[in-house]
Design an enzyme around this catalytic site. Structure first.
Site, PDB file in Angstrom:
ATOM      1  N   HIS A 250       0.834  -1.207   0.000  1.00 25.10           N
ATOM      2  CA  HIS A 250       0.000   0.000   0.000  1.00 25.10           C
ATOM      3  C   HIS A 250       0.868   1.257   0.000  1.00 25.10           C
ATOM      4  O   HIS A 250       0.660   2.186  -0.771  1.00 25.10           O
ATOM      5  CB  HIS A 250      -0.914  -0.032   1.221  1.00 25.10           C
ATOM      6  CG  HIS A 250      -1.703   1.213   1.434  1.00 25.10           C
ATOM      7  ND1 HIS A 250      -2.987   1.373   0.953  1.00 25.10           N
ATOM      8  CD2 HIS A 250      -1.400   2.366   2.067  1.00 25.10           C
ATOM      9  CE1 HIS A 250      -3.423   2.564   1.286  1.00 25.10           C
ATOM     10  NE2 HIS A 250      -2.487   3.194   1.973  1.00 25.10           N
ATOM     11  N   GLU A 251       1.859   1.294   0.880  1.00 24.13           N
ATOM     12  CA  GLU A 251       2.700   2.495   0.982  1.00 24.13           C
ATOM     13  C   GLU A 251       3.554   2.676  -0.272  1.00 24.13           C
ATOM     14  O   GLU A 251       3.796   3.800  -0.705  1.00 24.13           O
ATOM     15  CB  GLU A 251       3.592   2.398   2.222  1.00 24.13           C
ATOM     16  CG  GLU A 251       2.870   2.132   3.526  1.00 24.13           C
ATOM     17  CD  GLU A 251       1.839   3.201   3.871  1.00 24.13           C
ATOM     18  OE1 GLU A 251       0.997   2.914   4.720  1.00 24.13           O
ATOM     19  OE2 GLU A 251       1.855   4.288   3.282  1.00 24.13           O
ATOM     20  N   HIS A 254       1.617   4.396  -2.880  1.00 20.24           N
ATOM     21  CA  HIS A 254       1.703   5.850  -2.706  1.00 20.24           C
ATOM     22  C   HIS A 254       2.952   6.394  -3.386  1.00 20.24           C
ATOM     23  O   HIS A 254       2.920   7.442  -4.044  1.00 20.24           O
ATOM     24  CB  HIS A 254       1.751   6.190  -1.215  1.00 20.24           C
ATOM     25  CG  HIS A 254       0.414   6.245  -0.567  1.00 20.24           C
ATOM     26  ND1 HIS A 254      -0.613   7.048  -0.999  1.00 20.24           N
ATOM     27  CD2 HIS A 254      -0.071   5.585   0.516  1.00 20.24           C
ATOM     28  CE1 HIS A 254      -1.659   6.886  -0.234  1.00 20.24           C
ATOM     29  NE2 HIS A 254      -1.369   5.997   0.699  1.00 20.24           N
ATOM     30  N   GLU A 296      -6.111   7.904  -1.216  1.00 17.57           N
ATOM     31  CA  GLU A 296      -6.224   6.583  -0.611  1.00 17.57           C
ATOM     32  C   GLU A 296      -7.086   5.661  -1.463  1.00 17.57           C
ATOM     33  O   GLU A 296      -6.842   4.470  -1.561  1.00 17.57           O
ATOM     34  CB  GLU A 296      -6.797   6.695   0.797  1.00 17.57           C
ATOM     35  CG  GLU A 296      -5.918   7.436   1.784  1.00 17.57           C
ATOM     36  CD  GLU A 296      -4.633   6.684   2.093  1.00 17.57           C
ATOM     37  OE1 GLU A 296      -3.746   7.282   2.705  1.00 17.57           O
ATOM     38  OE2 GLU A 296      -4.516   5.513   1.717  1.00 17.57           O
TER      39      GLU A 296
END
Length: 1336
Positions: A250-251, A254, A296
């Site tokens: 997930h990070e 980003h 997000e």
């Protein structure tokens, strides 16, 4: 270099100390010191830029690890702005101390490497993950436009880098730069103990706040491999855990967005674009410098979660729920408009710029937009935006490992190829809880989260169908190619491109599917010939790792044959051409039949053949074939259900699964779909029965359901392939047996053609009737239909039935182009006769099924004997047409439901509760006047006048009179009156049943103790006891004492002693039956002397000479069958409340709520079986449901419900227990009463001398003092006596509370010698069990 090629480095690898560019290459340097620019905060919160040296480990190309913790105030996250020198930090990811720091850093390093090793393995298995890391490592396309005012329109496209530094030999400062290394992701320990708080702790969205190492920019991820996110849900919810591999993914996503300039609220010039605040307005978050919800949403698919669980936007994006939550619920229009505006504003930044094809595809995949090469701008379609708002933004899963949506609220999530999410169910959680640090929720090092936990496995669906008008995706996973619609008609597709994730407007077999999304890359095979109608057959086959684009222009339609889906679902391909057709059900060989038969819990539809119409027909291999297929499947399912091979619930679930397609077919709204899906009753039937032609669409979904079921039941993929392969091979072999000549001959046979199409309508009609069965016989709501409901059902059925001949005529006209008159004659004289024969046979079969079902319902007690004989007769006489079939189904359904409701609600005419202390009997629920009650026995009036009680020498009786109202036909009046009340003559067939709950202790003597008797009037004012229940010689005796004294007998088996049993006594005129619980105990017969009730009957319960307990006395004005007795026993037993040891609570009895430490207690009174406990201040009583134990809650602690006189309380101290005071070896005494979360309400304490000569009041307390959290209550002397210190040391005596002497250990301490904390620690409870020995 391969993706995620791991370098040979470890935590102990030496740092670069010297470098010679002539002999060395930085490509070989993987551990070195660098400098980081970062934001920091002063004590007053003012920000500043600092530079710090950082040791970096390159574990793979462009991916670095640092084991040193950086405190940046959590990178903009609201937190304590605490300055921490990273050199001396002892808070890496957990609070470690001193010498353990290096070892914990090493653990952290190895943990990160382990996660990337996991990713590396997944790259070998999944092209999705591989392409994701290709983007991370090798495709550095910076998506930021240049700053305003520059002339260039190029997009930044450069590698990010970090400086490689050496130490100055003189100053020992690391400031000598020897070069730079490419860097895209740098992973560092979290800035706080929690790596994920209110937002992603990843640094990178403030214009001057993101770290820089050298030139360009990279992305810093704060991450701990030993931490799993825990959601703070309600106390009744599961605690869901995210696997660390998903968190890091997930990070890093980003970071990928940061490189591309996607969803970044700050552009390169440092300005906040308008769209960021627009999105903030839509989502309620106006902080443009914080990670926006849209960012997000783009990181992973839907950010859905239950509304009642309040967590941050970040956790919403990593947790996948079962509802979509991607729009403004209060104003959906505002959501669509807002998203359209902010996406448009964001993409306008790139207007006029040259962009690469990769970046173009990236943007198109993210937002569903198209790029116009001529105008150099992105075209935003509001329709696509609306879809994204409804379904949540998503990223192309081939690039960003998009998480799949799930259908149920089961707290687990799915991800392609098993990557990433492990959310554990309760049973696994219980086993894991010991491995978590209670304070911080950290995984212990002993738990290997890659191997110890079993992830949820899911195959990628072949395609997703989004039904028109729906707000959710309907997935058809795990479908073999031969069961997919082989022909897809693509409308209005001129001039567009087919590429992976192409969305096609289609119409499949009469069901409108607005979008089909292929989940794999396909290539177009143009080797297949074109037809005379200019229809091109494209064979789409997935080629791993291959991208393609091809134009389809100027085609009236495109025929797409899906031959392969995704591995391992290949190898089974069915191809049909005009020379081969199947006209009847394929015959399965015996071995295959046996295979299907012996497969546990697997049902395989043995379908009729899919018929292919002549070349050029509008319905290719679609409507007719699938309709016949679906009808046969439904018929097979019901046949299997009758053989108990498939449960009714399975069939019902399958039928409900078809609803979305019918909603689409009829263009129903999503609200209608949700309502029908939830209720699954009348709405479901109406959707099925909307029109006869609608049954043509059943085939697709019913086939999918059957295959899905088979797939789900197969234990392994190999088992599935084997099972399915045999079936498909046989199917293809049968197809080969048909030649073109056979097909032409069949095609020219008008009668065969008419008959086969007529069978389609018959099948649809049968399915409609079977749906009526499903709705009415297996109605989940267990509610009878209203008159209006019945009218609607009947009208709809009759409407379809009346249209049936017209439907046949329509088929006939459509089947022949010439000689309509002859066709009509053929139809009426031949086809219609066959149809009627079919229907006649169906009526015969239905009658048998109905009668069998009726017999089963009667045997299991669902309907009464009256209803059974009534509907049995009607079925035999009237079961002549489908209309009357429907009538009988409706009537029988209502009968079954009403019967159950009658037993539950209306059978108890009198509900008597007794309180022997007051010698009274209460009639509950009946006031003065008449109340009408309708049940299966006819219409009755229940009348209760003023309650009267007679007491006679230590016992009482309650007289119940039964009388017939001669003025009202078919009505019986029940009256309660005194012994001198008016008497009525009763009909000779009057019968009765009486039941009650009884608890009898073990008899202590052999004397006769009567419990219950019934007396009838034999002559003038002469009562004859016809039934006696008594204890005699330590046994229960049932007798007709006065009438036939020698007929006494002992009940075998004996009535259970010392526990609650239900006694039911049924008077059937010439015999009396007695039941214990739901078992027959005894029978009294006296056909010659037993008389029916003539005038008056008296029931007596005795309360002398026996210590028994009586509860829930019920009187019935008729006999109750054993089936009814079993039903009511089960129902009544479930309504009662039980104490902590499983004993049933009694009326008007005192109970205590006892704490788990068996000490603190509150007195309460149980009043009724509905659990109304007398109020105790500060105590919250909760009844947890039928057959559950009762607990009270106080101060957050749980208390057990314990009876005052329970034998189990012998080891506990309660009010009224006796204590003895020990000698006191100190002076200046004060009394400390210490209780843990208890309620204490004594009015006074008295100290009595040993001799008992004096009784002095020592301490006086206010009433109802609440003591919480181990509070201390210190007594003071009253005005008469003075303080307790006046007493001499060594004094002993008895302690009294509320007039009751306490006989046990009591501790009196010298408060001056102890602090409050010491007293709490030393003396937990002043009243202790008698065998305790901790008093000093």
């Amino acid at each position: 270099m391969d993706v995620l090629e791991m370098f040979d480095v470890n935590y102990e690898s030496p740092i670069l100390e010297s470098f010679d560019s002539t002999t060395q290459s930085l490509n070989d340097v993987h551990v070195f010191m660098s400098r980081i620019q970062m934001s920091a905060y002063d004590a007053d919160g003012e920000g500043r830029i600092e530079y710090r040296n950082l040791k970096l480990y390159e574990i793979s190309s462009g991916i670095f690890i640092s084991t040193d913790r950086l405190d940046t105030g959590a990178s903009g996250v609201e937190d304590d702005h605490e300055m921490v020198d990273y050199y001396s930090s002892a808070r890496l990811t957990r609070e470690f101390l001193g010498e353990s720091l290096d070892s914990q850093k090493s653990d952290y390093f190895e943990g990160i490497k382990k996660v990337f090793s996991f990713y590396k393995n997944k790259c070998n298995e999944s092209r999705y993950i591989k392409e994701f890391f290709e983007e991370i490592q090798f495709r550095n396309i910076c998506g930021f436009p240049k700053q305003a005012g520059t002339s260039s329109t190029d997009i930044f496209d450069q590698f990010n880098s970090v400086d490689v530094l050496l130490q100055d030999p003189v100053t020992s400062v690391w400031n000598k730069k020897v070069g730079s290394k490419k860097a895209n992701i740098v992973i560092i320990p979290p800035a706080t103990n929690l790596p994920i708080t209110e937002a992603c702790a990843t640094a990178g969205f403030q214009p001057e706040g993101f770290p820089k190492l050298g030139s360009g920019s990279f992305f810093t991820v704060q991450f701990d491999p030993f931490f799993s996110t825990r959601f703070k849900a309600h106390e009744t919810d599961d605690v869901a855990l995210l696997d660390p591999t998903l968190t890091l993914l997930h990070e890093m996503t980003h970071g990928l967005h940061f490189q591309k300039g996607i969803a970044n609220p700050v552009n390169r010039s440092g300005e906040t674009p308008a769209w960021a605040t627009t999105w903030g307005r839509v989502t309620g978050d106006n902080d443009a410098f914080k990670e926006t919800p849209m960012e997000e949403l783009l990181t992973f698919n839907k950010h859905t979660i239950d509304d009642d669980i309040e967590i941050s936007d970040h956790l919403k994006s990593t947790y996948i729920g079962f509802l979509y939550n991607g729009r403004n619920e209060d104003d959906p229009t505002e959501s669509v408009d807002g998203v359209y505006q902010n996406v448009s504003s964001f993409l306008n930044q790139y207007r006029g710029f040259e962009i690469s094809s990769d970046f173009q595809h990236f943007i198109e995949s993210c937002y569903g937009v198209k790029y116009n090469q001529e105008s150099k701008k992105f075209i935003v379609n509001p329709r696509n935006i609306k879809r994204y708002v409804q379904d949540g933004f998503f990223i192309d899963e081939a690039k960003f490992a998009r998480i799949l949506n799930i259908k149920t609220r089961s707290y687990y999530t799915l991800m392609p190829d098993n990557l990433g999410v492990w959310s554990y169910r309760v049973d696994i959680l219980n086993r894991l809880r010991e491995t978590f640090d209670e304070d911080r929720g950290l995984l212990s090092q002993e738990l290997d989260f890659h191997t110890a936990l079993t992830p949820v496995v899911s195959e990628n669906p072949a395609l997703e169908l989004e039904v028109a008008g729906m707000q959710r995706m309907v997935s058809l996973p795990k479908i073999k190619a031969s069961y997919l619609p082989s022909d897809i008609k693509i409308k209005n597709f001129t001039g567009q491109k087919i590429s992976h994730d192409t969305i096609l407007d289609t119409n499949i077999s009469g069901i409108i599917i607005s979008k089909i999304k292929y989940k794999s890359d396909f290539v177009v095979d143009e080797s297949m010939p074109r037809s005379s109608l200019n229809t091109t057959n494209y064979n789409l086959s997935p080629i791993k790792g291959t991208k393609f684009e091809t134009d389809i222009r100027d085609k009236t339609s495109v025929k797409v044959t899906v031959s392969e889906i995704t591995a391992p679902m290949i190898n089974h391909v069915m191809k049909l051409d005009n020379s081969k057709v199947l006209t009847e059900r394929p015959s399965l060989n015996e071995d295959l039949e046996e295979t299907f038969k012996n497969t546990k819990d697997v049902y395989i539809p043995k379908t009729t053949a899919m018929m292919k119409l002549k070349e050029g027909a509008d319905q290719t291999l679609g409507a007719v074939g699938f309709a016949v297929w679906s009808g046969q499947i439904l018929e097979d399912l019901y046949n299997l259900a009758q053989k108990k091979e498939v449960s009714i619930d399975q069939i019902k679930d399958d039928l409900m699964s078809i609803l979305p397609f019918y909603c689409a077919y009829k263009n129903l709204s999503a609200e209608k779909y949700e309502q029908a899906f939830a209720n699954a009753t009348l709405d479901a039937f109406l959707i099925f029965a909307t029109d006869g032609g609608g049954f043509a669409g059943l085939g697709i979904t019913v086939g999918a359901i059957a295959i899905n079921s088979m797939y789900a039941k197969a234990e392994t993929m190999e088992a599935y392939d084997s099972m399915f392969g045999k079936y498909v091979d046989q199917y293809q072999n049968d197809i080969k047996n048909f030649t073109l000549n056979a097909y032409v001959q069949w095609e020219n046979n008008i009668l065969s053609r008419l008959w086969n199409e007529s069978r389609l309508a018959i099948t649809g009609f049968r399915n409609m009737l079977k749906t009526v069965k499903t709705v009415m016989e297996f109605d989940a709501t267990n509610q009878a239909y209203s008159e209006e409901d019945r009218k609607i059902i009947k009208a709809k059925c009759e409407e379809i039935f009346s249209e049936f001949p017209m439907l046949m005529q329509t088929f006939a006209k459509n089947s022949m182009t010439a000689n309509l008159e002859n066709a009509s004659k053929i139809f009426n004289d031949i086809v219609w006769q066959k149809i009627k024969e079919e229907l006649d046979q169906y009526v015969i079969d239905s009658k048998k099924y109905f009668l069998d079902s009726l017999e089963e319902a009667y045997n299991n007690g669902s309907i009464s004997a009256e209803s059974y004989y009534k509907y049995q007769t009607e079925a035999r006489e009237k079961f002549v047409s489908p209309r009357e079939v429907i009538d009988l189904y409706i009537a029988a359904h209502d009968t079954v439901v009403k019967r159950k409701r009658y037993i539950r609600r209306y059978s108890r005419k009198y509900d008597l509760a007794t309180d022997f202390k007051g010698n009274t009997v209460h009639l509950n629920g009946l006031g003065e006047g008449t109340q009408d009650i309708q049940d299966l026995y006819g219409n009755y009036s229940v009348y209760a006048d003023k309650k009267t009680v007679s007491t006679q020498e230590g016992h009482f009786d309650q007289t119940i009179k039964i009388a017939k109202d001669t003025n009202t036909i078919n009505k019986v009046v029940l009256a309660v009156s005194s012994n001198n009340g008016k008497e009525y003559a009763l009909n000779k067939d009057e019968q009765y049943t009486i039941s009650f709950w009884l608890r009898m202790p073990v008899p202590s003597s052999s004397e006769e103790r009567r419990i219950f008797s019934y007396s009838a009037v034999s002559g003038v004012n002469k009562e004859v006891e016809e039934l006696i229940l008594q204890v005699k010689n330590n046994e229960f005796v049932l007798a007709t004492a006065n009438l036939l004294r020698n007929s006494e007998f002992v009940i075998e088996p004996r009535i259970a002693l010392n526990r609650w049993v239900k006694i039911t006594i049924v008077n059937e005129n010439t015999r009396i039956k007695v039941y214990q619980n739901d078992n027959l105990l005894g029978l009294i017969k006296d056909s010659s002397r037993k008389k029916p009730i003539a005038q008056r009957g008296t029931f007596k319960f005795y309360n002398y000479n026996v210590d028994y307990q009586l509860d829930d006395i019920s009187y019935y004005n008729g006999t109750i069958s054993q089936r009814d007795i079993k039903y009511t026993f089960k129902e009544d037993h479930g309504q009662f409340v039980y104490d902590h040891w499983g004993e049933r609570l009694q009326y008007n009895k005192a109970y205590y709520l006892l704490s788990d430490d068996n000490k603190s207690a509150f007195e309460t009174v149980y009043e009724t079986k509905r659990l109304k406990l007398k109020s105790v201040p500060g105590v919250d009583i909760k009844y947890l449901g039928m057959n559950d134990r009762v607990y009270g809650y106080y101060g957050g602690l749980q208390f057990k419900l314990v009876p005052l006189d329970s034998k189990n309380m012998n080891n506990y101290v309660r009010w009224g227990d006796k204590f003895t005071m020990q000698s006191i070896e100190t002076t200046n005494l004060s009394l400390a009463i210490i209780q843990d979360n208890a309620y204490f309400a004594p009015t006074q304490l008295k100290l009595i001398s040993n001799e008992g000569k004096s009784e002095e009041e020592i301490f006086t307390f206010d009433r109802n003092i609440k003591l919480q959290n181990a509070a201390i209550l210190v007594g003071t002397g009253n005005s008469k006596q003075g303080p307790i210190s006046a007493y001499k040391r060594g004094y002993s005596g008895d302690l009294w509370i509320n007039g009751a002497r306490l006989d046990g250990y009591v501790t009196v301490v010298n408060k001056s010698n102890y602090s409050n904390d010491e007293i709490q620690e030393k003396f937990k409870w002043i009243f202790v069990p008698k065998d305790a020995n901790w008093v000093e």
